[in-house]
Design a protein around this motif. Structure first.
Motif, PDB file in Angstrom:
ATOM      1  N   GLN A   1      -2.252  13.651  -0.407  1.00  0.00           N
ATOM      2  CA  GLN A   1      -2.449  12.334  -1.015  1.00  0.00           C
ATOM      3  C   GLN A   1      -3.150  11.371  -0.055  1.00  0.00           C
ATOM      4  N   GLY A   2      -2.805  11.444   1.226  1.00  0.00           N
ATOM      5  CA  GLY A   2      -3.413  10.550   2.194  1.00  0.00           C
ATOM      6  C   GLY A   2      -4.899  10.794   2.406  1.00  0.00           C
ATOM      7  N   GLU A   3      -5.370  12.021   2.136  1.00  0.00           N
ATOM      8  CA  GLU A   3      -6.799  12.302   2.308  1.00  0.00           C
ATOM      9  C   GLU A   3      -7.642  11.508   1.321  1.00  0.00           C
ATOM     10  N   PHE A   4      -7.128  11.258   0.126  1.00  0.00           N
ATOM     11  CA  PHE A   4      -7.872  10.423  -0.818  1.00  0.00           C
ATOM     12  C   PHE A   4      -7.967   8.996  -0.309  1.00  0.00           C
ATOM     13  N   LEU A   5      -6.920   8.529   0.378  1.00  0.00           N
ATOM     14  CA  LEU A   5      -6.994   7.197   0.994  1.00  0.00           C
ATOM     15  C   LEU A   5      -8.094   7.162   2.056  1.00  0.00           C
ATOM     16  N   ALA A   6      -8.105   8.162   2.951  1.00  0.00           N
ATOM     17  CA  ALA A   6      -9.102   8.186   4.020  1.00  0.00           C
ATOM     18  C   ALA A   6     -10.506   8.368   3.463  1.00  0.00           C
TER      19      ALA A   6
ATOM     20  N   GLY B   1      -0.196   8.435   4.512  1.00  0.00           N
ATOM     21  CA  GLY B   1       0.442   9.138   3.403  1.00  0.00           C
ATOM     22  C   GLY B   1       1.851   9.576   3.727  1.00  0.00           C
ATOM     23  N   LEU B   2       2.095   9.920   5.004  1.00  0.00           N
ATOM     24  CA  LEU B   2       3.429  10.343   5.405  1.00  0.00           C
ATOM     25  C   LEU B   2       4.429   9.201   5.296  1.00  0.00           C
ATOM     26  N   LYS B   3       3.968   7.984   5.545  1.00  0.00           N
ATOM     27  CA  LYS B   3       4.850   6.823   5.391  1.00  0.00           C
ATOM     28  C   LYS B   3       5.157   6.586   3.912  1.00  0.00           C
ATOM     29  N   GLY B   4       4.151   6.825   3.058  1.00  0.00           N
ATOM     30  CA  GLY B   4       4.437   6.792   1.628  1.00  0.00           C
ATOM     31  C   GLY B   4       5.400   7.891   1.224  1.00  0.00           C
ATOM     32  N   PHE B   5       5.289   9.047   1.892  1.00  0.00           N
ATOM     33  CA  PHE B   5       6.203  10.159   1.605  1.00  0.00           C
ATOM     34  C   PHE B   5       7.631   9.807   2.005  1.00  0.00           C
ATOM     35  N   VAL B   6       7.800   9.110   3.134  1.00  0.00           N
ATOM     36  CA  VAL B   6       9.138   8.657   3.546  1.00  0.00           C
ATOM     37  C   VAL B   6       9.733   7.754   2.471  1.00  0.00           C
TER      38      VAL B   6
ATOM     39  N   ILE C   1       0.836  -1.199   0.000  1.00  0.00           N
ATOM     40  CA  ILE C   1       0.000   0.000   0.000  1.00  0.00           C
ATOM     41  C   ILE C   1       0.871   1.249   0.000  1.00  0.00           C
ATOM     42  N   TYR C   2       1.930   1.260   0.802  1.00  0.00           N
ATOM     43  CA  TYR C   2       2.837   2.401   0.812  1.00  0.00           C
ATOM     44  C   TYR C   2       3.519   2.575  -0.537  1.00  0.00           C
ATOM     45  N   THR C   3       3.737   1.450  -1.232  1.00  0.00           N
ATOM     46  CA  THR C   3       4.395   1.525  -2.539  1.00  0.00           C
ATOM     47  C   THR C   3       3.584   2.353  -3.527  1.00  0.00           C
ATOM     48  N   ILE C   4       2.292   2.061  -3.640  1.00  0.00           N
ATOM     49  CA  ILE C   4       1.500   2.788  -4.627  1.00  0.00           C
ATOM     50  C   ILE C   4       1.303   4.243  -4.207  1.00  0.00           C
ATOM     51  N   LEU C   5       1.255   4.505  -2.890  1.00  0.00           N
ATOM     52  CA  LEU C   5       1.197   5.902  -2.452  1.00  0.00           C
ATOM     53  C   LEU C   5       2.492   6.630  -2.794  1.00  0.00           C
ATOM     54  N   ALA C   6       3.623   5.958  -2.586  1.00  0.00           N
ATOM     55  CA  ALA C   6       4.908   6.571  -2.919  1.00  0.00           C
ATOM     56  C   ALA C   6       5.023   6.830  -4.412  1.00  0.00           C
ATOM     57  N   LEU C   7       4.557   5.881  -5.240  1.00  0.00           N
ATOM     58  CA  LEU C   7       4.599   6.081  -6.688  1.00  0.00           C
ATOM     59  C   LEU C   7       3.738   7.274  -7.095  1.00  0.00           C
ATOM     60  N   ALA C   8       2.585   7.448  -6.430  1.00  0.00           N
ATOM     61  CA  ALA C   8       1.731   8.598  -6.735  1.00  0.00           C
ATOM     62  C   ALA C   8       2.427   9.903  -6.377  1.00  0.00           C
ATOM     63  N   LEU C   9       3.097   9.945  -5.224  1.00  0.00           N
ATOM     64  CA  LEU C   9       3.797  11.153  -4.808  1.00  0.00           C
ATOM     65  C   LEU C   9       4.932  11.487  -5.768  1.00  0.00           C
ATOM     66  N   VAL C  10       5.680  10.469  -6.177  1.00  0.00           N
ATOM     67  CA  VAL C  10       6.772  10.690  -7.129  1.00  0.00           C
ATOM     68  C   VAL C  10       6.222  11.192  -8.462  1.00  0.00           C
ATOM     69  N   MET C  11       5.120  10.599  -8.922  1.00  0.00           N
ATOM     70  CA  MET C  11       4.519  10.994 -10.200  1.00  0.00           C
ATOM     71  C   MET C  11       4.051  12.445 -10.159  1.00  0.00           C
ATOM     72  N   VAL C  12       3.355  12.823  -9.087  1.00  0.00           N
ATOM     73  CA  VAL C  12       2.844  14.189  -8.985  1.00  0.00           C
ATOM     74  C   VAL C  12       3.996  15.191  -8.940  1.00  0.00           C
ATOM     75  N   PHE C  13       5.032  14.885  -8.160  1.00  0.00           N
ATOM     76  CA  PHE C  13       6.159  15.824  -8.063  1.00  0.00           C
ATOM     77  C   PHE C  13       6.907  15.925  -9.382  1.00  0.00           C
ATOM     78  N   ALA C  14       7.085  14.797 -10.063  1.00  0.00           N
ATOM     79  CA  ALA C  14       7.836  14.815 -11.319  1.00  0.00           C
ATOM     80  C   ALA C  14       7.149  15.663 -12.381  1.00  0.00           C
ATOM     81  N   VAL C  15       5.824  15.605 -12.442  1.00  0.00           N
ATOM     82  CA  VAL C  15       5.093  16.305 -13.498  1.00  0.00           C
ATOM     83  C   VAL C  15       4.776  17.743 -13.115  1.00  0.00           C
ATOM     84  N   THR C  16       4.398  17.985 -11.851  1.00  0.00           N
ATOM     85  CA  THR C  16       3.886  19.302 -11.463  1.00  0.00           C
ATOM     86  C   THR C  16       4.775  20.052 -10.474  1.00  0.00           C
ATOM     87  N   ARG C  17       5.809  19.397  -9.932  1.00  0.00           N
ATOM     88  CA  ARG C  17       6.683  19.971  -8.903  1.00  0.00           C
ATOM     89  C   ARG C  17       5.956  20.205  -7.591  1.00  0.00           C
TER      90      ARG C  17
END
Length: 345
Positions: free
Chosen positions: A41-46, A279-284, A19-35
């Motif tokens: 991100q975690g609010e969508f999970l909740a 989400g913070l664990k995905g951010f780590v 679960i943390y993997t896909i959250l981390a991939l989402a964070l990387v994707m968003v930062f790469a495209v939009t900075r």
């Protein structure tokens, strides 16, 4: 610690790590495209998890009213931005997605016997309600500031996080919820008993990662997002709209967050503010990957899941402390090895 306990903890760590993997991939994707370092991100999970619990109880989720309000605000903003050009096609498209779609969905949810629907249909309805909030959020909060510095975008992301947490408390209340697992099956592997939902989590994570790989490697829109991530100005010169890239990226991020919530809710009780910690664990994990490497982010997520699982056995009161402490040597190493750059660089 005997081998059976070690295997159980490893299974739990790998499940959470998926679960943390896909959250981390989402964070990387968003930062790469939009900075944008996408703190909400975690609010969508909740919201995905709590909306699923509401649908299982037979009630219309409160996120539907957020969708109606956000859609109306986006349409008004589009109407204002088109006051000079008066592009009727663009306005009709905006009215269809932001006004007509939420209204049709609201009518559908009010007519369906939500509690009696199959679980897969309930999950689909939750995604139809929550996922469109991603591009709407980008249009309202981030698109007007798309050329701002990373620091400004981070401040906006933190502000949006606090806003969404408050809205979550308003529509879901302070009580926690837990949903039904997608599978009640049990698989015996020697002395290890693997739950069916664990296998669902693994399969869904692998399918999602494979789908993202095919999307970015084979589809036209995926290649456009990759081009935007590599060079925003060059992509703009080639006719790729940064606004479209941002909305599509946030759509994918919302989809990933909701799917993570649907998989996480049967494993743990979810509250309106639980998304931040997960989400913070995905951010780590994303930080371990340098906010730019998908494989390193995935490896970091598995490391976070395993560390959390084993530390809960040895020092359960400090498991979150140990997980977040993991980020310190990574940041120190990157600070020593990297050279100073300007913000825009």
């Amino acid at each position: 610690m005997d081998p059976s306990i070690m295997l159980f903890l490893a299974q739990d760590g790998i499940t959470n790590g998926a679960i943390y993997t896909i959250l981390a991939l989402a964070l990387v994707m968003v930062f790469a495209v939009t900075r944008i370092i996408f703190i909400p991100q975690g609010e969508f999970l909740a919201w995905g998890a709590l909306s699923m619990a509401t649908v299982e109880a037979g009630h219309v989720p409160g996120t539907l009213w957020v969708l109606l309000l956000a859609g109306g605000l986006v349409f008004v903003l589009d109407l204002w931005s088109q006051r000079q050009r008066r592009d009727r096609r663009a306005l009709l498209r905006s009215a269809g997605w932001n006004v007509a779609y939420p209204l049709v969905l609201a009518g559908l949810l009010s007519l369906l016997p939500l509690a009696a629907l199959p679980q897969a249909v309930q999950a689909l309805l939750v995604m139809l309600v929550v996922v469109p909030l991603g591009p709407m959020l980008y249009r309202l909060a981030f698109q007007p500031l798309a050329e701002a510095s990373v620091l400004v975008l981070l401040i906006v992301a933190v502000s949006i996080h606090f806003l969404l947490v408050g809205v979550g408390l308003l529509i879901f209340g302070p009580e926690g919820s837990r949903t039904q697992p997608f599978s009640e099956a049990q698989l015996e592997l020697g002395s290890l008993l693997v739950g069916g939902h664990t296998l669902v989590v693994m399969a869904a994570s692998l399918l999602l990662i494979g789908g993202l790989y095919l999307f970015f490697g084979r589809s036209l829109y995926g290649k456009a997002l990759r081009a935007t991530a590599v060079n925003r100005n060059g992509a703009r010169l080639m006719g790729i709209s940064p606004a479209l890239a941002g909305r599509l990226t946030f759509l994918l991020a919302a989809l990933i967050g909701v799917m993570a919530g649907l998989m996480f809710a049967p494993l743990s009780t979810v509250y309106y503010d639980s998304g931040f910690l997960v989400g913070l664990k995905g951010f780590v994990a994303a930080i371990i990957g340098g906010l730019g490497s998908y494989p390193l982010a995935a490896g970091g997520a598995l490391l976070v899941g395993l560390l959390e699982s084993f530390s809960s056995f040895w020092a359960s009161a400090f498991k979150d402390v140990l997980v977040f402490t993991l980020i310190l040597p990574v940041l120190m190493a990157r600070s020593i090895l990297s050279h100073g750059v300007e913000d825009d660089e």
